[in-house]
Each structure stands twice: as structure tokens, then as C-alpha cells.
Design a protein around this motif. Structure first.
Motif, PDB file in Angstrom:
ATOM      1  N   GLY A   1     -49.657  -3.447 -11.700  1.00 60.72           N
ATOM      2  CA  GLY A   1     -49.495  -4.473 -10.685  1.00 60.72           C
ATOM      3  C   GLY A   1     -50.142  -5.792 -11.052  1.00 60.72           C
ATOM      4  O   GLY A   1     -49.950  -6.800 -10.368  1.00 60.72           O
ATOM      5  N   ARG A   2     -50.910  -5.817 -12.150  1.00 58.76           N
ATOM      6  CA  ARG A   2     -51.544  -7.045 -12.620  1.00 58.76           C
ATOM      7  C   ARG A   2     -50.955  -7.520 -13.942  1.00 58.76           C
ATOM      8  O   ARG A   2     -51.568  -8.296 -14.668  1.00 58.76           O
ATOM      9  N   PHE A   3     -49.746  -7.066 -14.234  1.00 55.57           N
ATOM     10  CA  PHE A   3     -49.038  -7.589 -15.414  1.00 55.57           C
ATOM     11  C   PHE A   3     -48.094  -8.685 -14.942  1.00 55.57           C
ATOM     12  O   PHE A   3     -47.181  -8.441 -14.159  1.00 55.57           O
ATOM     13  N   PHE A   4     -48.324  -9.907 -15.425  1.00 58.03           N
ATOM     14  CA  PHE A   4     -47.531 -11.063 -15.015  1.00 58.03           C
ATOM     15  C   PHE A   4     -46.945 -11.804 -16.217  1.00 58.03           C
ATOM     16  O   PHE A   4     -46.539 -12.953 -16.116  1.00 58.03           O
ATOM     17  N   GLY A   5     -46.923 -11.144 -17.381  1.00 52.94           N
ATOM     18  CA  GLY A   5     -46.577 -11.842 -18.612  1.00 52.94           C
ATOM     19  C   GLY A   5     -45.124 -12.225 -18.738  1.00 52.94           C
ATOM     20  O   GLY A   5     -44.789 -13.306 -19.216  1.00 52.94           O
ATOM     21  N   PHE A   6     -44.243 -11.348 -18.340  1.00 55.27           N
ATOM     22  CA  PHE A   6     -42.803 -11.589 -18.417  1.00 55.27           C
ATOM     23  C   PHE A   6     -42.181 -11.009 -17.154  1.00 55.27           C
ATOM     24  O   PHE A   6     -42.837 -10.308 -16.397  1.00 55.27           O
TER      25      PHE A   6
END
Length: 459
Positions: free
Chosen positions: A72-77
Motif C-alpha cells: 500500500g506504500r508503493f507509488f512508483g508506477f
């Protein structure tokens, strides 16, 4: 007797342990390429190894090199994640191991895909007769939609491109926004049209195509025309004004293809659906299911309002194949693959489990979380460069390229969250994409605190 229980039990235990640990797992890989080579490599095996041991060694070897994009804290792509129903259905899809290219090869896969296709057409509000292809991702969805466009534009000019190829064919102009996604250019390369056929149309400060510039370009030139519109700019999330684009393009007899890799899913939301006003007027559309529907990779979707053009561009006949002539679905008529896994099954499961309301809730929540992220960073002294209309946030620190890039790299290495960098209108920026179905306020607040703490540290 084959031992299925050993390796499958090991895989299940490893998978559930990984998934249970995602909420607190470091968001970023922990190993270098050399370390992964050392863990996984070695001489070519000369004999058999117990399958359960192979699974265990593989899981141990890759663990530190995984990028936890399901966090839930992956915002890269714009990656999304995998919902429980879609992941479980994907496991079954692999177990059943169906070749979904032909109805005869798997009636079940064909029917499930046909049902999922009809649901998708209804969800997106497209014409009821729209044809659907299940492909690998937005790259091949754009390729397939543009192949149908190429067929139809040349057919109208009296040219059979599937039979006669492109040598000597009438020219095709492709009008696309200056901020289009690179998959459009790549698809045109694959199709033999080349990127020199593209005429870039001026965009506004958010990256939206300007209808006046499109009208001017359409009036200034001859030949068959394909207009490539975009809903969901990869940096800002901005939407081209689709109704105006379609109306002016169709006045000049052009085909309109919509690249909606993630933006097309705004149709699920009562609030955000207005961004797509007029999208049903287009001729073809591309999107991803492994983005906002949150099914496992790989899963792209192409839609075409002209099924005959879609089939003409993709279909094939061979004497040895058992091809259905009674109206049942042969998927190779709608995508560029011959043999393929049954991608429609996880899509079916995701839609069945979530329903329209569940998909809308994910889209609306991600939109709200993107705005929460933008507000927190803005309050902390960062510059937010875009109007946060969907799920994308562009951030810059101190009007300084070097500082911005340093913050991005430091945050990536710290591991609380992960976002990528980009260049927007000539300036470095942090690019935040909120697409995961699990992302909530705590994830945003923790991540924003990390970014702002990093800014204070490196300034």
C-alpha cells in the motif's frame, strides 16, 4: 506417483507469508544484482532436484530482490496489486493450464472471457457491440487498437493492408498529443508505420490535447488520419477533452483511438466519470486490468467499436485449427497472440468479487489518497506541479533539480515507501502514483512524513 503436494504446499506457504508481510515489508529491493546472481546462480544442474526444494531455494534466492509493488506504500508506477479473488483465480488459471487461443482448446476459458468482456463493455459505458481482446498490457492493447485503425483507414482508401502490406500504400497521418505515452510511438513502429507519421498536437499546461490545435492540424493535410487521444496522462493524470476530440476528428473522417491505460477506470466513479465525457464516441480504446482492477500481471484490454476491423487486423485461419463457425469466441481473432493463457479468468473473478461498487470504491479511495498526499506535501513546503484530478501527484522540492532527485533517491533507499522520478516540462519531479487497492490514510501519512523528513535532512 507425482508428488504435487510437496512443491505446491511450499509455494502456498511462501506466498501467504509474503502477502501477510507486505504491510510492514520494506518497500524496495534489498539486494544488488551481484548478490542475486550469487544466491540464484551456479553451474547448470546436471541432475534432478526435489521440486519442493527447488521452490524453497527459489523463494529464498529472490526474496531480497523483490520490489514489493503490492504494498500500500508503493507509488512508483501505476502498478496496482492483486486482490484475493483475482490472485486465487490466477493460481487456478495456471493450474488448469488452458490454451485460450481457440474455443475448441478451452470452451470454459472462451465463455468466461466472453462474459468478462461483456461486463467490461458495460462498466466502461461503451457501445454494446464493442469487441474485446485480452492482451498482455497497454502496449499490446494500443498496438491492437491501432492495427484495427490502420486496417480501416486503408480500407476506406481502397487498400488491403493485410494482403498487400504497406509498400505503395496510401499515406496515414497519426495525430497525437505532445504528451502522449511512448507506447503509442512503439506500437506505430511495430505496425510498420514508423514514428515519422506522427504529428504532435499542442497540449495545455497539464498535458491535455488542445482541440483547436487538433482542428487546425486536421484541416491542414490529406490522407487517412488516426487521432490518438489520452485519458490519464502518465505524469499529471490529465484527460484529453474526449468529446471535443472525437467530434472534430470524426468531422474529418478520422479514427479516434483512446489510450486509457489507467484513466479509463475513472468510468467506475460517479464523481470522476465526468472526466470521460464523450469517450463512447471513440473507435478503439486501450486499458490495463493489472492497474486499477488490481489483477495479477499480465492483463491488458483492447476494445473496438468496429468488430469487423478488429477481426480483419488480427484473425487467422489455418486448415489444422478447429475454429468455431457458430458464434463462439476464438480469442485469436481479437489479439496478436496465437497461444495464450486464459487471462480472462482473473478479470472475471475480480469483477465478480468487487462488483461495480467495489471497483468504484478503489478508484475513489485512490483519488482521495492522492489528494491527501498532495495536501500533506504542499503543507510541508513541497511544490505540487499538477492538478490532482485522478491518482497522479507531481512534486518538486525547492525549484531545484538536484535536490528533487536527491530526495527521490534517498526515499527509495530508506524503504518506507517507493516512488519514481520523472521530468515534467523540463524540470525534475517526484512522481507519485496511487493505484493499489490496499492503500489507506495510514499509508499516505506515514509516506508523506518520510518524504518531508527526507527533505529536511538533505536540504
Amino acid at each position: 506417483m507425482v508428488d504435487w503436494d510437496g512443491p505446491l504446499t511450499e509455494a502456498f506457504e511462501r506466498a501467504t507469508t509474503y502477502l501477510a508481510g507486505l504491510p510492514e515489508r520494506r518497500v524496495g529491493p534489498r539486494a544488488t544484482a551481484a548478490e542475486l546472481q550469487a544466491a540464484l546462480g551456479g553451474p547448470l544442474p546436471t541432475g534432478p532436484t526435489d521440486p519442493r526444494e527447488v521452490v524453497a531455494q527459489l523463494a529464498d534466492g529472490v526474496d531480497d530482490g523483490l520490489l514489493p509493488s503490492g504494498s500500500g506504500r508503493f507509488f512508483g508506477f501505476v502498478f496496482g496489486g492483486a486482490t484475493p479473488a483475482s490472485l486465487a483465480a490466477d493460481w487456478l488459471t495456471t493450474t488448469w493450464d488452458q490454451n485460450a487461443g481457440l474455443y475448441a482448446a478451452s470452451p470454459a476459458a472462451a465463455v468466461v472471457e466472453d462474459i468478462a468482456a461483456s461486463w467490461l463493455v458495460e462498466l466502461f459505458g461503451l457501445p454494446a457491440t464493442t469487441s474485446v481482446g485480452f492482451v498482455t498490457g497497454a502496449q499490446m492493447a494500443n498496438f491492437t487498437g491501432l492495427a484495427a485503425a490502420r486496417h480501416e483507414v486503408l480500407r476506406r482508401a481502397g487498400w488491403d493492408v493485410e494482403r498487400d502490406g504497406l509498400i505503395g500504400a496510401p499515406p496515414i497521418r497519426v495525430l497525437a498529443g505532445a504528451e502522449r505515452h511512448d507506447t503509442i510511438d512503439r506500437a506505430l513502429r511495430f505496425l510498420g508505420l514508423g514514428t515519422s507519421c506522427i504529428e504532435s498536437i499542442a497540449v495545455d499546461e497539464q498535458g491535455r490535447m488542445r482541440p483547436d490545435a487538433l482542428a487546425e492540424a486536421l484541416a491542414d493535410g490529406a490522407g487517412g488520419v488516426i487521432v490518438c487521444a489520452q485519458v490519464g496522462n502518465v505524469n499529471t493524470g490529465a484527460f484529453d477533452p474526449i468529446r471535443e476530440v472525437c467530434e472534430v476528428a470524426h468531422e474529418h473522417g478520422a479514427w479516434v483511438h483512446v489510450d486509457g491505460a489507467f484513466g479509463l477506470w475513472a468510468a467506475m466513479s460517479d464523481e470522476l466519470g465526468t472526466l470521460l465525457d464523450g469517450v463512447e464516441l471513440a473507435d478503439s480504446w486501450a486499458t490495463d486490468a493489472h492497474k486499477w482492477l488490481n489483477v495479477p500481471y499480465d492483463s491488458g484490454l483492447v476494445f473496438c467499436a468496429h468488430p469487423e476491423a478488429h477481426r480483419a487486423a488480427m484473425s487467422i485461419r489455418a486448415a489444422y485449427l478447429i475454429q468455431d463457425e457458430d458464434g463462439e469466441r476464438d480469442s485469436l481473432d481479437y489479439n496478436p497472440e496465437f497461444s495464450r493463457r486464459a487471462r480472462g479468468i482473473p478479470v472475471y473473478a475480480a469483477i465478480r468479487a468487487l462488483g461495480r461498487a467495489g471497483i468504484a470504491e478503489i478508484v475513489d479511495r485512490c483519488h482521495a489518497m492522492a489528494n491527501r498526499f498532495a495536501d500533506a506535501l504542499r503543507d510541508g513546503g513541497a511544490d505540487v506541479l499538477n492538478d490532482v484530478i485522478l491518482n497522479q501527484v507531481l512534486v518538486r522540492f525547492g525549484d531545484d533539480d538536484a535536490l528533487t532527485r536527491q530526495v527521490i533517491t534517498t526515499v527509495q533507499n530508506e524503504g518506507t515507501c517507493w516512488m519514481s522520478g520523472t521530468t515534467w516540462q523540463g524540470r525534475a519531479a517526484m512522481r507519485i502514483s496511487v493505484t493499489n487497492w490496499t492503500t489507506g490514510p495510514a499509508d499516505i501519512d506515514r509516506s508523506a512524513e518520510t518524504v518531508l523528513g527526507t527533505l529536511r535532512k538533505v536540504s
